[in-house]
Design a protein around this motif. Sequence first.
Motif, mmCIF file in Angstrom:
data_model
loop_
_atom_site.group_PDB
_atom_site.id
_atom_site.type_symbol
_atom_site.label_atom_id
_atom_site.label_comp_id
_atom_site.label_asym_id
_atom_site.label_seq_id
_atom_site.Cartn_x
_atom_site.Cartn_y
_atom_site.Cartn_z
ATOM 1 N N PRO A 383 26.105 9.819 -1.724
ATOM 2 C CA PRO A 383 25.269 10.283 -0.739
ATOM 3 C C PRO A 383 23.878 10.520 -1.292
ATOM 4 O O PRO A 383 23.595 11.211 -2.188
ATOM 5 N N THR A 384 22.641 9.868 -0.576
ATOM 6 C CA THR A 384 21.454 9.833 -1.097
ATOM 7 C C THR A 384 20.842 11.267 -1.128
ATOM 8 O O THR A 384 20.224 11.719 -2.044
ATOM 9 N N GLU A 385 21.328 12.082 -0.181
ATOM 10 C CA GLU A 385 21.005 13.568 -0.348
ATOM 11 C C GLU A 385 21.297 14.335 -1.483
ATOM 12 O O GLU A 385 20.517 15.305 -1.961
ATOM 13 N N ASN A 386 22.404 13.990 -2.141
ATOM 14 C CA ASN A 386 22.822 14.695 -3.221
ATOM 15 C C ASN A 386 23.240 13.615 -4.447
ATOM 16 O O ASN A 386 24.164 14.169 -5.193
ATOM 17 N N TRP A 387 22.517 12.773 -4.662
ATOM 18 C CA TRP A 387 22.866 11.644 -5.681
ATOM 19 C C TRP A 387 22.931 12.294 -7.119
ATOM 20 O O TRP A 387 24.081 11.810 -7.843
ATOM 21 N N GLN A 388 22.357 13.349 -7.289
ATOM 22 C CA GLN A 388 22.120 13.820 -8.670
ATOM 23 C C GLN A 388 23.461 14.527 -9.111
ATOM 24 O O GLN A 388 24.035 14.382 -10.158
ATOM 25 N N SER A 389 23.668 15.396 -8.243
ATOM 26 C CA SER A 389 25.081 16.244 -8.561
ATOM 27 C C SER A 389 26.290 15.368 -8.405
ATOM 28 O O SER A 389 27.219 15.551 -9.287
ATOM 29 N N ALA A 390 26.276 14.406 -7.408
ATOM 30 C CA ALA A 390 27.261 13.531 -7.398
ATOM 31 C C ALA A 390 27.562 12.450 -8.491
ATOM 32 O O ALA A 390 28.750 12.320 -8.981
ATOM 33 N N SER A 391 26.584 12.178 -8.991
ATOM 34 C CA SER A 391 26.633 11.396 -10.177
ATOM 35 C C SER A 391 27.081 12.195 -11.593
ATOM 36 O O SER A 391 28.069 11.530 -12.455
ATOM 37 N N HIS A 392 26.523 13.234 -11.474
ATOM 38 C CA HIS A 392 27.135 14.323 -12.854
ATOM 39 C C HIS A 392 28.483 14.744 -12.552
ATOM 40 O O HIS A 392 29.324 14.407 -13.502
ATOM 41 N N ALA A 393 29.030 14.698 -11.345
ATOM 42 C CA ALA A 393 30.511 15.018 -10.798
ATOM 43 C C ALA A 393 31.369 13.846 -11.367
ATOM 44 O O ALA A 393 32.470 14.071 -11.961
ATOM 45 N N ALA A 394 30.724 12.627 -11.031
ATOM 46 C CA ALA A 394 31.729 11.493 -11.308
ATOM 47 C C ALA A 394 31.624 11.473 -12.908
ATOM 48 O O ALA A 394 33.046 10.969 -13.214
ATOM 49 N N ASP A 395 30.738 11.848 -13.590
ATOM 50 C CA ASP A 395 30.840 11.832 -15.124
ATOM 51 C C ASP A 395 32.070 12.839 -15.624
ATOM 52 O O ASP A 395 32.629 12.616 -16.481
ATOM 53 N N ILE A 396 31.786 14.013 -15.039
ATOM 54 C CA ILE A 396 32.736 15.290 -15.437
ATOM 55 C C ILE A 396 34.099 14.737 -14.996
ATOM 56 O O ILE A 396 35.285 14.966 -16.002
ATOM 57 N N ALA A 397 34.330 14.081 -13.852
ATOM 58 C CA ALA A 397 35.910 13.763 -13.492
ATOM 59 C C ALA A 397 36.233 12.820 -14.434
ATOM 60 O O ALA A 397 37.619 12.813 -14.913
ATOM 61 N N ARG A 398 35.480 11.880 -14.914
ATOM 62 C CA ARG A 398 35.964 10.892 -15.988
ATOM 63 C C ARG A 398 36.476 11.498 -17.131
ATOM 64 O O ARG A 398 37.271 10.999 -17.731
ATOM 65 N N ARG A 399 35.547 12.242 -17.554
ATOM 66 C CA ARG A 399 35.851 12.921 -18.791
ATOM 67 C C ARG A 399 37.031 13.851 -18.792
ATOM 68 O O ARG A 399 37.820 13.989 -19.869
ATOM 69 N N ALA A 400 37.224 14.503 -17.884
ATOM 70 C CA ALA A 400 38.290 15.420 -17.638
ATOM 71 C C ALA A 400 39.554 14.765 -17.651
ATOM 72 O O ALA A 400 40.882 15.143 -18.048
ATOM 73 N N GLU A 401 39.663 13.460 -17.216
ATOM 74 C CA GLU A 401 40.851 12.528 -17.216
ATOM 75 C C GLU A 401 41.196 11.785 -18.477
ATOM 76 O O GLU A 401 42.015 11.083 -18.952
ATOM 77 N N CYS A 402 40.144 12.167 -19.324
ATOM 78 C CA CYS A 402 40.343 11.353 -20.603
ATOM 79 C C CYS A 402 41.237 11.986 -21.890
ATOM 80 O O CYS A 402 41.262 12.973 -21.855
ATOM 81 N N PRO A 403 41.935 11.083 -22.577
ATOM 82 C CA PRO A 403 43.115 11.451 -23.537
ATOM 83 C C PRO A 403 42.502 12.060 -24.708
ATOM 84 O O PRO A 403 43.347 12.622 -25.321
ATOM 85 N N TRP A 404 41.103 12.150 -24.869
ATOM 86 C CA TRP A 404 40.473 12.281 -26.035
ATOM 87 C C TRP A 404 39.563 13.386 -25.522
ATOM 88 O O TRP A 404 39.129 13.400 -24.505
#
Length: 408
Positions: A383-404
């Motif tokens: 969403p345009t109104e909160n793109w910054q936090s959403a982008s950061h959250a997408a990165d954190i979610a990807r890292r949390a699922e990482c096997p290393w």
Amino acid sequence: MISQALNDQITRIGPNTDAGNVLRHYWQPAALSDELTGGFPVAVNLLGERLALVRSESGAMSLKTRIVPEGEPAAYCPTPQEITIDPTGATYPAHEIKGAVFAYMGPGDPPEFPNFDCFRAPDSHVFAFKGLWRCNWLQALEIGIDPAHASFLHRFLEDEDPSDGYGKQFRDKAAHTDMPMTQVLREYPRPEIQVDETDYGLKITALRHMENDLTHVRVTNQIFPEAICIPMSREMTITQWHVPIDDENCYWFTIFTSFNNPVNKDLMRDQRLKEHRLPDYAPLKNRENNYHYDPAEQETLTYTGMGLDINVHDQWAVEGMGAIQDRRQEHLGRSDVAIIRYRRMLRKAIADLAAARPEDLPMQGRADVAAILGPLSNDAIAPTENWQSASHAADIARRAECPWDASV
């Protein structure tokens, strides 16, 4: 536009040059591990110096000055039998990590490696490769920190199935959508670009504002002095150094890093060896054969008419500027904000060294260089109104699922 003197200052990298002195304060990729075969020294031309990469009986590696065979061009890689090491010359420390050998050619003790994703991922999740470009290192770097160029230079007029694009950039779907990345780049070609200084260099955010109050957020990075870290897909990132051979030739060294699944090294190597020759890793498409330009393809498939490999598009663009780009005639615009900020950073580093303040260089003055993690490199639609936090959250979610351990 800048003066010839300033252009020379920021491009030329031989011994005792201003930009060369800055680059020598950092680890530089010197060779691929794949090149270390047979136990022989490996010829390395790096930062305007002719060197040989030597492995001792203990397994330690170093770069030693070599005597150059008469008539050898700068980018030529001779056979081991042609290498003669000069015992009276310089010796530089070397370190092998994640499929590449890095060398330190500066004063004092080498700095630590930052704990970037490409260095801390397991060997099963990284793949290293390189390619030769016949141009100065700075113009090679600057195309990588220009987020707008992808919408034009890498414009695909047809969208292929992203599932068939393993190991290829822009062959994925934009995160959280069924829209291919090639379509996003094509339909939203003029991003809003934001640049922030970081511990390692610059964070570059390209915002492509879409319909329905959505924004495509693409975060890339400039890692000082001459590397970039960019998203290849949701699965992989590319950490790529633009390493000077001499003033007029460079190698791009890339470590591909996968967050989830182990990389298919054989497939990725085969893909790239179809486009490069050995032993010098020179691209098969080049200035001599007009980069295999095909006007019929340009009409229906790609912006350049030079095939689907985006490295060829970039190579054509940077080599087309000449061996060293003449910046006396350039006119930078709003989309060049990252290039402008980077040049300021480079000139400040040059000034800091001239004033004997090496500790003021990015990453040089901290005792905890290994604490520099990441960096964040991904794309997401938010969403345009909160793109910054959403982008950061997408990165954190990807890292949390990482096997290393990819935590930041």
